[in-house]
Design an enzyme around this catalytic site. Structure first.
Site, PDB file in Angstrom:
ATOM      1  N   GLY A 123       0.789  -1.221   0.000  1.00  0.00           N
ATOM      2  CA  GLY A 123       0.000   0.000   0.000  1.00  0.00           C
ATOM      3  C   GLY A 123       0.824   1.274   0.000  1.00  0.00           C
ATOM      4  O   GLY A 123       0.291   2.364   0.199  1.00  0.00           O
ATOM      5  N   LEU A 124       2.132   1.168  -0.220  1.00  0.00           N
ATOM      6  CA  LEU A 124       2.957   2.378  -0.315  1.00  0.00           C
ATOM      7  C   LEU A 124       3.244   2.717  -1.769  1.00  0.00           C
ATOM      8  O   LEU A 124       4.033   3.594  -2.088  1.00  0.00           O
ATOM      9  CB  LEU A 124       4.255   2.204   0.480  1.00  0.00           C
ATOM     10  CG  LEU A 124       4.065   1.916   1.973  1.00  0.00           C
ATOM     11  CD1 LEU A 124       5.402   1.730   2.665  1.00  0.00           C
ATOM     12  CD2 LEU A 124       3.275   3.030   2.657  1.00  0.00           C
ATOM     13  N   SER A 126       4.451   0.826  -4.596  1.00  0.00           N
ATOM     14  CA  SER A 126       5.631   0.439  -5.375  1.00  0.00           C
ATOM     15  C   SER A 126       5.276   0.380  -6.861  1.00  0.00           C
ATOM     16  O   SER A 126       6.131   0.590  -7.715  1.00  0.00           O
ATOM     17  CB  SER A 126       6.159  -0.914  -4.905  1.00  0.00           C
ATOM     18  OG  SER A 126       5.289  -1.965  -5.254  1.00  0.00           O
ATOM     19  N   SER A 127       4.000   0.119  -7.179  1.00  0.00           N
ATOM     20  CA  SER A 127       3.594   0.005  -8.591  1.00  0.00           C
ATOM     21  C   SER A 127       3.669   1.357  -9.298  1.00  0.00           C
ATOM     22  O   SER A 127       4.238   1.463 -10.386  1.00  0.00           O
ATOM     23  CB  SER A 127       2.190  -0.599  -8.711  1.00  0.00           C
ATOM     24  OG  SER A 127       1.234   0.202  -8.073  1.00  0.00           O
ATOM     25  N   GLU A 159      -1.099   1.485 -15.817  1.00  0.00           N
ATOM     26  CA  GLU A 159      -1.621   0.654 -14.717  1.00  0.00           C
ATOM     27  C   GLU A 159      -3.060   0.229 -14.993  1.00  0.00           C
ATOM     28  O   GLU A 159      -3.456  -0.899 -14.716  1.00  0.00           O
ATOM     29  CB  GLU A 159      -1.505   1.394 -13.374  1.00  0.00           C
ATOM     30  CG  GLU A 159      -1.790   0.482 -12.184  1.00  0.00           C
ATOM     31  CD  GLU A 159      -0.965   0.764 -10.930  1.00  0.00           C
ATOM     32  OE1 GLU A 159      -0.193   1.731 -10.894  1.00  0.00           O
ATOM     33  OE2 GLU A 159      -1.101  -0.017  -9.964  1.00  0.00           O
ATOM     34  N   ASP A 171      -1.779   7.972  -6.968  1.00  0.00           N
ATOM     35  CA  ASP A 171      -0.429   7.449  -6.715  1.00  0.00           C
ATOM     36  C   ASP A 171       0.569   7.968  -7.741  1.00  0.00           C
ATOM     37  O   ASP A 171       1.671   8.405  -7.416  1.00  0.00           O
ATOM     38  CB  ASP A 171      -0.430   5.911  -6.755  1.00  0.00           C
ATOM     39  CG  ASP A 171      -1.319   5.318  -5.684  1.00  0.00           C
ATOM     40  OD1 ASP A 171      -1.825   6.081  -4.852  1.00  0.00           O
ATOM     41  OD2 ASP A 171      -1.488   4.081  -5.696  1.00  0.00           O
ATOM     42  N   TYR A 221     -10.747  -4.428  -4.452  1.00  0.00           N
ATOM     43  CA  TYR A 221     -10.628  -3.039  -4.921  1.00  0.00           C
ATOM     44  C   TYR A 221     -11.561  -2.830  -6.116  1.00  0.00           C
ATOM     45  O   TYR A 221     -12.368  -1.904  -6.139  1.00  0.00           O
ATOM     46  CB  TYR A 221      -9.170  -2.782  -5.315  1.00  0.00           C
ATOM     47  CG  TYR A 221      -8.859  -1.366  -5.718  1.00  0.00           C
ATOM     48  CD1 TYR A 221      -8.274  -0.483  -4.817  1.00  0.00           C
ATOM     49  CD2 TYR A 221      -9.134  -0.898  -6.997  1.00  0.00           C
ATOM     50  CE1 TYR A 221      -7.975   0.817  -5.176  1.00  0.00           C
ATOM     51  CE2 TYR A 221      -8.842   0.395  -7.368  1.00  0.00           C
ATOM     52  CZ  TYR A 221      -8.262   1.250  -6.459  1.00  0.00           C
ATOM     53  OH  TYR A 221      -7.976   2.534  -6.828  1.00  0.00           O
TER      54      TYR A 221
HETATM   55  P1  ADP Z   1       1.777  -1.584  -4.131  1.00  0.00           P
HETATM   56  O1  ADP Z   1       1.668  -0.588  -5.235  1.00  0.00           O
HETATM   57  O2  ADP Z   1       0.862  -1.318  -2.992  1.00  0.00           O
HETATM   58  O3  ADP Z   1       3.169  -1.794  -3.651  1.00  0.00           O
HETATM   59  P2  ADP Z   1       0.857  -3.345  -6.222  1.00  0.00           P
HETATM   60  O4  ADP Z   1       0.310  -4.729  -6.223  1.00  0.00           O
HETATM   61  O5  ADP Z   1       0.036  -2.279  -6.809  1.00  0.00           O
HETATM   62  O6  ADP Z   1       1.288  -2.999  -4.714  1.00  0.00           O
HETATM   63  O7  ADP Z   1       2.222  -3.376  -6.993  1.00  0.00           O
HETATM   64  C1  ADP Z   1       3.191  -4.345  -6.687  1.00  0.00           C
HETATM   65  C2  ADP Z   1       3.719  -4.938  -7.960  1.00  0.00           C
HETATM   66  O8  ADP Z   1       4.468  -3.955  -8.699  1.00  0.00           O
HETATM   67  C3  ADP Z   1       4.690  -6.063  -7.723  1.00  0.00           C
HETATM   68  O9  ADP Z   1       4.049  -7.303  -7.537  1.00  0.00           O
HETATM   69  C4  ADP Z   1       5.519  -6.027  -9.012  1.00  0.00           C
HETATM   70  O10 ADP Z   1       4.833  -6.668 -10.052  1.00  0.00           O
HETATM   71  C5  ADP Z   1       5.582  -4.542  -9.327  1.00  0.00           C
HETATM   72  N1  ADP Z   1       6.795  -3.923  -8.761  1.00  0.00           N
HETATM   73  C6  ADP Z   1       6.860  -2.829  -7.987  1.00  0.00           C
HETATM   74  N2  ADP Z   1       8.141  -2.519  -7.652  1.00  0.00           N
HETATM   75  C7  ADP Z   1       8.916  -3.449  -8.222  1.00  0.00           C
HETATM   76  C8  ADP Z   1      10.328  -3.702  -8.236  1.00  0.00           C
HETATM   77  N3  ADP Z   1      11.202  -2.932  -7.587  1.00  0.00           N
HETATM   78  N4  ADP Z   1      10.758  -4.774  -8.938  1.00  0.00           N
HETATM   79  C9  ADP Z   1       9.901  -5.559  -9.608  1.00  0.00           C
HETATM   80  N5  ADP Z   1       8.579  -5.375  -9.630  1.00  0.00           N
HETATM   81  C10 ADP Z   1       8.067  -4.340  -8.941  1.00  0.00           C
HETATM   82 MG    MG Z   2      -0.054  -0.221  -6.388  1.00  0.00          MG
END
Ligand code: ADP
Ligand code: MG
Length: 386
Positions: A123-124, A126-127, A159, A171, A221
């Site tokens: 939830g921070l 990363s996507s 996305e 985001d 979601y």
């Molecule tokens: P959140 O955005 O809350 O972290 P999401 O499910 O929306 O969770 O996004 C996570 C996905 O984004 C991971 O499963 C991967 O597919 C991709 N991702 C994000 N950061 C990385 C990274 N550093 N390396 C590889 N994949 C990543």
């Molecule tokens: Mg995300």
């Protein structure tokens, strides 16, 4: 991991030197949860943990990607940008696809290596970090005329249309446009935004990571997005037209309740409309320096997400309940999509150590897993890593 180590790994992997390094921060949302896709106001801020992208251009049309977090390397070509089911590469490849779709075609391929401190699926965001980061890196290295707002829009398109998650712009926007020590009040429907100093005086913002294994988040979601769409259609048809749920106000809620004739849909809409109001109240309280009110609004937001929107769950409820009981804590709420992930709390700087100890102990006793708690700075959004 030190920069120099990653550069060595890059050289070993690709037989080339790193040309440039870029970074994108994570984000939290202070308040305004699950209303970005309802045209509401949200109030996010960047936090100082990063995904980094190490880059060099190639002379052929190959794309070489590697994530040190996933420990996976992938090779594709500029002519092969199809989505692969359940693969992390969909994020960077999707970004290349979206760029091409919008007229920004790469003439040559590239090597990219990602490392990240941002936990995935917590939830921070990363996507959005990896998407903004990929687009920012490519626009910088291929000299595309793309400003940071457009970076966020292209990341959002990726996305939604390529990765398949129907999310709002929050985001991608905050990670592209965030400013040091400022929170961003963002109208997701009009995509307009203002910055407000995030000044907490003697208090600090803490992020609490539940470490709950991820389940159901995406499907739930999308279910909430659908429920809001159904409710909006009904209200439009039987009451009055609006472009989104956040155009209705709290003094219309009784009328809306009678129209919906469904307790579930009513509670979803009640959350959306009341949360939008809380964002305005939060902004006013912050500007006045009324931190007690700020904390109270965090708590009210959490209770609405728990009882009306039903997106919290035992881990987020427990961690925020424990937080609220601690000395010096003004308030706490979940942040992000919910069902696990992270919560935030505002805590007096003199009570932080005791707060961390007590919440961690209480949490592991009740839920039999550990949580992480860390203090956050608010840095600039995506950019070159100096
Ligand atoms: P959140 O955005 O809350 O972290 P999401 O499910 O929306 O969770 O996004 C996570 C996905 O984004 C991971 O499963 C991967 O597919 C991709 N991702 C994000 N950061 C990385 C990274 N550093 N390396 C590889 N994949 C990543
Ligand atoms: Mg995300």
């Amino acid at each position: 991991m030190e920069n120099v180590d990653v550069k060595d790994v890059f050289k070993q992997l690709y037989g080339a030197d790193v040309k440039s390094v870029y970074k994108a921060p994570a984000r939290i949302n202070l308040i305004g949860e699950h209303i970005d896709y309802n045209g509401g106001l949200v109030f996010p801020a960047t936090i100082g943990i990063y995904t980094k992208c190490y880059f060099s251009k190639r002379n052929d049309n190959e794309i070489h990607l590697c994530s040190l977090n996933k420990k996976k390397a992938v090779t594709r070509t500029l002519d092969d940008l199809e989505k692969k089911e359940n693969s992390w590469e969909n994020y960077p490849i999707g970004a290349v696809y979206t760029l091409a779709r919008n007229g920004f075609k790469l003439d040559k391929g590239f090597n990219m290596l990602f490392t990240s401190e941002i936990p995935m699926g917590s939830g921070l965001s990363s996507s959005a970090a990896i998407l903004d980061l990929t687009i920012y890196t490519l626009k910088s290295e291929y000299n595309f005329d793309i400003d940071n707002k457009l970076v966020s829009l292209l990341a959002w398109e990726t996305e939604n249309k390529y990765c398949g998650l129907s999310c709002g712009i929050m985001d991608q926007a905050i990670i592209a446009l965030g400013k040091e020590n400022q929170a961003m009040l963002l109208d997701c429907y009009k995509y307009k935004y203002d910055y407000y100093p995030f000044n907490l005086g003697d208090y600090r913002l803490l992020v609490m990571k539940t470490n709950k294994p991820r389940s159901l988040t995406d499907s739930k979601y999308n279910e909430r997005v659908k429920e809001c769409d159904i409710a909006l259609d009904l209200i439009k048809e039987k009451y009055r037209h609006a472009n989104n749920l956040c155009e209705y106000k709290m003094d219309e809620i009784d009328k809306i309740k009678s129209i919906l004739n469904s307790d579930l849909l009513y509670r979803r809409v009640l959350h959306v409309i009341s949360e939008n109001q809380r964002v305005y109240d939060f902004k006013d309280a912050l500007l006045k320096g009324d931190l007690v009110r700020v904390g109270k609004l965090l708590n009210e937001s959490h209770f609405s997400l728990k009882d009306n929107y039903e997106v919290t769950g035992a881990h987020l409820d427990t961690i925020t309940e424990l937080a609220r009981k601690q000395k010096g804590c003004l308030g706490a709420r979940m942040t992000g999509a919910g069902f696990g992930g992270c919560a935030i709390a505002i805590v007096n700087k003199d009570n932080i150590e005791e707060f961390k100890k007590n919440v961690k102990e209480g949490y592991s006793k009740i839920l039999k897993i550990e949580c992480d708690i860390f203090e956050c700075e608010i840095p600039n959004g995506v950019g070159k890593d100096e």
